[in-house]
Design an enzyme around this catalytic site. Structure first.
Site, short mmCIF file in Angstrom:
data_model
loop_
_atom_site.label_atom_id
_atom_site.label_comp_id
_atom_site.label_asym_id
_atom_site.label_seq_id
_atom_site.Cartn_x
_atom_site.Cartn_y
_atom_site.Cartn_z
N ARG A 71 130.76 -4.86 -27.99
CA ARG A 71 131.55 -4.75 -26.75
C ARG A 71 132.43 -3.51 -26.79
NH1 ARG A 71 135.92 -4.83 -28.81
NH2 ARG A 71 136.91 -4.39 -26.83
N GLY A 72 133.12 -3.24 -25.68
CA GLY A 72 133.96 -2.05 -25.59
C GLY A 72 133.11 -0.90 -25.04
N ALA A 73 133.67 -0.18 -24.07
CA ALA A 73 132.86 0.79 -23.32
C ALA A 73 132.15 1.83 -24.20
CB ALA A 73 133.73 1.46 -22.26
N ASP B 66 137.00 1.20 -18.94
CA ASP B 66 135.56 0.92 -18.86
C ASP B 66 134.86 1.84 -17.87
OD1 ASP B 66 136.86 -1.85 -19.69
OD2 ASP B 66 134.82 -1.66 -20.49
N LYS C 261 140.00 -3.97 -18.85
CA LYS C 261 140.07 -5.43 -19.02
C LYS C 261 141.09 -6.07 -18.08
CE LYS C 261 138.13 -7.48 -21.16
NZ LYS C 261 136.92 -8.17 -20.65
O1 MRU Z 1 134.91 -7.17 -22.24
P1 MRU Z 1 135.17 -6.12 -23.27
O2 MRU Z 1 135.75 -6.64 -24.53
O3 MRU Z 1 133.95 -5.25 -23.50
O4 MRU Z 1 136.26 -5.18 -22.59
C1 MRU Z 1 136.67 -4.02 -23.26
C2 MRU Z 1 137.75 -3.30 -22.57
O5 MRU Z 1 138.16 -3.63 -21.48
C3 MRU Z 1 138.27 -2.07 -23.26
O6 MRU Z 1 139.62 -1.89 -22.98
C4 MRU Z 1 137.49 -0.85 -22.76
O7 MRU Z 1 136.11 -1.07 -22.90
C5 MRU Z 1 137.86 0.38 -23.47
S1 MRU Z 1 137.30 0.37 -25.14
C6 MRU Z 1 137.67 1.85 -25.85
#
Ligand code: MRU
Length: 350
Positions: free
Chosen positions: A49-51, A238, A248
């Site tokens: 997960r995470g962009a 994201d 998020k």
């Molecule tokens: O649902 P997730 O855990 O994938 O959400 C992640 C986020 O919202 C992060 O803040 C975003 O991807 C930035 S990660 C560097």
């Protein structure tokens, strides 16, 4: 510093390795995907997960299906890989990085003249995406560290750390670089309901580095701002369209509270997160399942007949953002999102 690589391509066994983030902080375990379907499952369950990590995963996924396909001709291979890529793209629609990583490798594959060239080009491009991601996070960290006071408390939301990228992190990359440069930084991590990426992941990875971190409920942040206990907010993103920052769910609330208390609100994100032609209203915000709110963790928390809403992300209008920290530098309002995004090709050509 950090947990090491969050995901990697295992060339010997043709599979994608990753840290299974659903198990943290109770258990640190690595796992492998040998098929695109397994990768899609790891993405939808938020094991990966995470962009930025999704960008790397998307590129690895296209490399994986190119290299493991049983298609008997180059034309059939391309048709199959494109089909799998479209499916993978749909597994998480909000973070633009997933599509970006997929397209990077697809663009390399379609230039191949032979099947073996397609395989080698796919892997080379995917590994390059991962290398760039690591480099980018360190550059974001360096640029962002300069914004932090020498001794400060930073609020962050969700997890925009090494676990959300291939290493180092974006928002937490800023913290890591500031600490590496001698600044004293304490982090307040909002727990990030309903899946607790702040409580579970941000706290875990900062603990590994010995960076002081305290977890609060999401709704505690405003009160700490009012008491003067937070010097700035640093979050990841994201997707950044020309009119808003997607991150998020809960980020927007922190941005409003920060503005009310005259606290800087920084967004740290690579240029691969920019979607300059996108409009806030056109982006699909993933709605996740009821069980995450009504039956988590492991008990009924909402009566069966009461509806829930569970959007995974919210949007923060750009006028609430003090600065956007990228690998190319720090930008402040008025934001020329297309102009900033255009710097990407200049950064990584050649
Ligand atoms: O649902 P997730 O855990 O994938 O959400 C992640 C986020 O919202 C992060 O803040 C975003 O991807 C930035 S990660 C560097």
């Amino acid at each position: 510093m950090g947990p090491g690589k969050t995901l990697w391509y295992d060339e010997q066994d043709e599979r994608i390795g990753y840290i299974d983030e659903t198990l943290l902080p109770e258990s640190f375990q690595t796992a492998y995907c040998s098929t695109i379907q397994e990768l899609g499952n790891a993405i939808t369950t938020l094991a990966i997960r995470g962009a930025p990590a999704l960008g790397v995963a998307g590129s690895f996924g296209v490399a994986l299906c190119t290299r493991t396909s049983r298609a008997t001709s180059l034309a059939l291979l391309l048709e199959e890989v494109k089909g799998h890529a479209e499916w993978l793209r749909s597994t998480r629609p909000t973070a633009v990085n997933l599509s970006w990583g997929i397209d990077r490798v697809l663009r390399a594959v379609v230039t191949a003249q032979t099947r073996s060239e397609a395989e080698s080009k796919a892997l080379a491009e995917a590994l390059q995406v991962a290398r760039e991601d690591a480099m980018t996070c360190h550059q974001i960290g360096e640029h962002g560290a300069a914004l932090l006071p020498d001794d400060c408390t930073v609020l962050t939301h969700c997890n925009a750390g090494a676990l959300a990228c291939s290493e180092w992190g974006t928002a937490l990359g800023v913290v890591r670089s500031a600490v590496a440069g001698g600044k004293i930084v304490r982090v307040i991590a909002s727990e990030t309901r309903p899946l607790f990426q702040g409580a579970r992941l941000t706290s875990w990875e900062l603990l590994q580095d010995g960076i002081g971190v305290t977890v609060i409920t999401d709704s505690t942040a405003a009160s700490l701002m009012r008491k003067g206990e937070i010097d700035c907010v640093v979050v990841g993103a994201d997707r950044i369209t020309h009119d808003a920052v997607f991150n998020k769910i809960g980020t927007y609330t922190h941005a409003i509270c920060a503005r009310h208390h005259a606290i800087p609100f920084y967004v740290a994100a690579p240029l691969s997160t920019f979607d300059p032609s996108g409009n806030e209203r056109d982006v699909i915000v993933e709605e996740r399942n009821r069980a995450e709110i009504a039956g988590y963790p492991g008990r009924l928390t909402v009566p069966d007949t009461v509806p829930v809403r569970n959007p995974a992300f919210d949007t923060t209008p750009l006028d609430l953002v003090s600065s956007i920290i990228t690998e190319c530098g720090v930008y402040s309002a008025p934001y020329d999102i297309a102009g900033i995004a255009g710097k990407h090709t200049k950064t990584f050509t050649g």
